[in-house]
Design a protein around this motif. Structure first.
Motif, mmCIF file in Angstrom:
data_model
loop_
_atom_site.group_PDB
_atom_site.id
_atom_site.type_symbol
_atom_site.label_atom_id
_atom_site.label_comp_id
_atom_site.label_asym_id
_atom_site.label_seq_id
_atom_site.Cartn_x
_atom_site.Cartn_y
_atom_site.Cartn_z
ATOM 1 N N LEU A 65 0.834 -1.188 0.000
ATOM 2 C CA LEU A 65 0.000 0.000 0.000
ATOM 3 C C LEU A 65 0.873 1.243 0.000
ATOM 4 O O LEU A 65 1.825 1.344 0.764
ATOM 5 N N GLY A 66 0.537 2.187 -0.869
ATOM 6 C CA GLY A 66 1.289 3.421 -0.930
ATOM 7 C C GLY A 66 0.786 4.435 0.077
ATOM 8 O O GLY A 66 -0.260 4.278 0.690
ATOM 9 N N THR A 67 1.586 5.489 0.266
ATOM 10 C CA THR A 67 1.167 6.549 1.184
ATOM 11 C C THR A 67 0.035 7.366 0.583
ATOM 12 O O THR A 67 -0.778 7.926 1.291
ATOM 13 N N THR A 68 -0.012 7.436 -0.750
ATOM 14 C CA THR A 68 -1.057 8.176 -1.442
ATOM 15 C C THR A 68 -1.711 7.276 -2.487
ATOM 16 O O THR A 68 -1.019 6.739 -3.349
ATOM 17 N N GLU A 349 -12.754 3.652 -2.097
ATOM 18 C CA GLU A 349 -12.345 2.887 -0.915
ATOM 19 C C GLU A 349 -11.844 1.498 -1.294
ATOM 20 O O GLU A 349 -11.067 0.890 -0.554
ATOM 21 N N MET A 350 -12.294 0.983 -2.438
ATOM 22 C CA MET A 350 -11.877 -0.342 -2.878
ATOM 23 C C MET A 350 -10.553 -0.342 -3.638
ATOM 24 O O MET A 350 -10.054 -1.417 -3.994
ATOM 25 N N CYS A 351 -9.994 0.824 -3.897
ATOM 26 C CA CYS A 351 -8.718 0.880 -4.611
ATOM 27 C C CYS A 351 -7.665 0.087 -3.839
ATOM 28 O O CYS A 351 -7.542 0.246 -2.617
ATOM 29 N N PRO A 352 -6.895 -0.758 -4.513
ATOM 30 C CA PRO A 352 -5.961 -1.649 -3.816
ATOM 31 C C PRO A 352 -4.852 -0.925 -3.058
ATOM 32 O O PRO A 352 -4.263 -1.499 -2.147
ATOM 33 N N ASP A 353 -4.544 0.318 -3.425
ATOM 34 C CA ASP A 353 -3.458 1.035 -2.755
ATOM 35 C C ASP A 353 -3.970 2.073 -1.760
ATOM 36 O O ASP A 353 -3.212 2.929 -1.305
ATOM 37 N N PHE A 354 -5.257 2.021 -1.426
ATOM 38 C CA PHE A 354 -5.832 2.996 -0.499
ATOM 39 C C PHE A 354 -6.156 2.294 0.823
ATOM 40 O O PHE A 354 -7.121 1.541 0.930
#
Length: 474
Positions: A65-68, A349-354
């Motif tokens: 997961l990224g910070t943004t 909310e479903m984005c894999p990096d969020f």
């Protein structure tokens, strides 16, 4: 491992009945002047295995997961029945995902016109303002998923974002201050569709882009252009929050894009941390058997609008700590834009990096559990919880049933509320009390009839007592 053989050797092998198919090896033929070389790469070579092993190590870094969270195409809900209805722009494309598509060519001239108007207000030349975006294009590119920007050069992407960013800020400033958008020859219906398009996940612009443009407005004496523009954005978010507008909107610090700001506003987040602290108490389980508002009513649970301005604050209490049960929900307005906005917030909310707690998803899932048909909507409307601007109550029920399909809410948000309702719901005495009250006290006439019957019964008892006493006296 590779073998190079001459063309004579290749033909001699063929004459002997040998072929690349027999050896089950790929053949690569390379021609150089008068000499023909044939390269055979054996399967299962050491280098090939090493590359595969390397991919195992690289995979972890790719899925972290990224910070943004990146701006990307909708993934998890792409197969949803109403994906196109809720996720594709109706009037205008912003950013690279839908750029250049035929349905949005008409608005390209409008964007240039709005962008030119914005540049004129900044006190900067177009060269100066564009140069700032061009100098920071490497950073701005990082806000997007690589797949959606890879076909654009830095120059093309910089110009696209520059025009879209300027036009977006100018449009928001016009709408927030209720200025005459008609001066730009934009019809009211188009304005409404553009406002809706600004909150689509696939149409988002990095907030950092808008921040660059606002920070570089030329400062003049007694001028608060940047401050006024930021205030316009906050007013615009409030206008589209679907909640009461008289609430302090979240700070735009660490905002990812406009959709992210809207989410923070709805959940009451402070703009820095992504958390929904309300109703996170854990229990033995989140199972519940109640299905809709009608069943809650039968069990003696009343609906009441909450003074809260945050979707995360849903409460269940009992009057006199006994009866009736009271379910409090925040007031919300439902109109044509409600479905698309909630659907895109869920997709975000479903984005894999969020990394988030699925606050919006959990709210919609809870509301969908209460709404099965128009009768449920009517009760929510009468309780002052839901304001219907769609038209019919059936349309409202349909909206929440559509966007509430196949959701995976947080297992802890609203868990305590669900458990408390279930405990109350399981008490048969509450259902019996509710039925008695509904039968005999649902209207003034039933109350009068009940009191009259009770009075007649009382008189009958008294008369019987007097008759018995008179008999024994004799």
């Amino acid at each position: 491992m590779q073998h190079l053989i001459s063309v004579e050797e290749f033909h001699s092998r063929k004459e002997a009945g040998e072929s690349s198919r027999d050896n089950d090896q790929p053949v690569i033929v390379a021609e150089e002047t008068h000499k023909l070389n044939i390269t055979i790469q054996e399967r299962g070579s050491t280098s090939s295995k090493e590359e595969k092993f390397k991919k195992l190590k690289e995979a972890e870094a790719k899925v972290q997961l990224g910070t943004t969270p990146k701006i990307r195409q909708v993934l998890m809900l792409r197969g949803h029945k109403h994906y196109r209805k809720y996720c594709e722009p109706r009037v205008v494309s912003l950013g690279p995902i839908h750029h250049g598509k035929p349905p949005y060519q008409l608005t390209e001239e409008y964007k240039l016109m709005l962008a030119d108007k914005f540049i004129g207000k900044t006190g900067r030349t177009v060269e100066e303002l564009y140069g700032i975006i061009e100098d920071n294009i490497k950073e701005l590119r990082k806000y997007y998923d690589k797949k959606v920007t890879q076909k654009y050069s830095d120059e093309d992407l910089a110009w696209m974002l520059f025009v879209d960013g300027c036009a977006t800020l100018q449009f928001i400033d016009l709408v927030a201050h209720h200025e005459k958008v008609k001066d730009f020859k934009i019809k009211n219906d188009q304005v409404a569709f553009v406002e809706q398009d600004l909150f689509l996940l696939e149409n988002q612009l990095p907030y950092q882009l808008l921040d660059y443009l606002m920070k570089n407005i030329k400062k003049e004496e007694n001028s608060k252009k940047e401050e006024n523009l930021r205030e316009s954005i906050q007013n615009f978010i409030n206008m589209h929050s679907m909640l009461d507008e008289d609430t302090q909107p979240p700070n735009d610090e660490n905002a990812v894009h406009l959709l992210d700001l809207l989410r923070k506003r709805l959940l009451g987040l402070d703009g820095v941390k992504d958390k929904t602290a309300q109703n996170k108490e854990t229990g033995k389980g989140d199972w519940h058997s109640f299905r809709n508002v009608q069943e809650l009513r039968e069990a003696g649970i009343h609906l009441k609008s909450s003074p809260s301005r945050c979707l995360g604050e849903i409460q269940f209490t009992k009057k006199w700590n006994f009866y009736p049960g009271i379910l409090q929900l925040p007031r919300i307005t439902v109109d044509d834009s409600t479905g698309p906005k909630f659907f895109n917030l869920i997709a975000y909310e479903m984005c894999p990096d969020f990394e988030n707690d699925f606050g919006i998803t959990s709210y919609i899932s809870f509301l969908d559990s209460l709404i099965d048909d128009p009768k449920d909507v009517i009760d929510l409307r009468k309780a002052g919880i839901l304001r219907n601007l769609l038209g019919s109550d059936e349309e409202v029920a349909q909206v929440f049933n559509e966007i509430g399909t196949d959701l995976v809410p947080s297992p802890v948000i609203y868990n305590k509320v669900k458990l408390d309702i279930q405990k109350y719901f399981d008490k048969k005495s509450m259902t019996w009390i509710s039925q008695v009250l509904h039968t005999h006290f649902s209207s003034p006439w039933t109350v009068i009839a009940f009191l009259a019957a009770f009075f007649v019964l009382g008189l009958t008892v008294v008369q019987t007592v007097y008759s018995v006493l008179a008999y024994y006296k004799k």
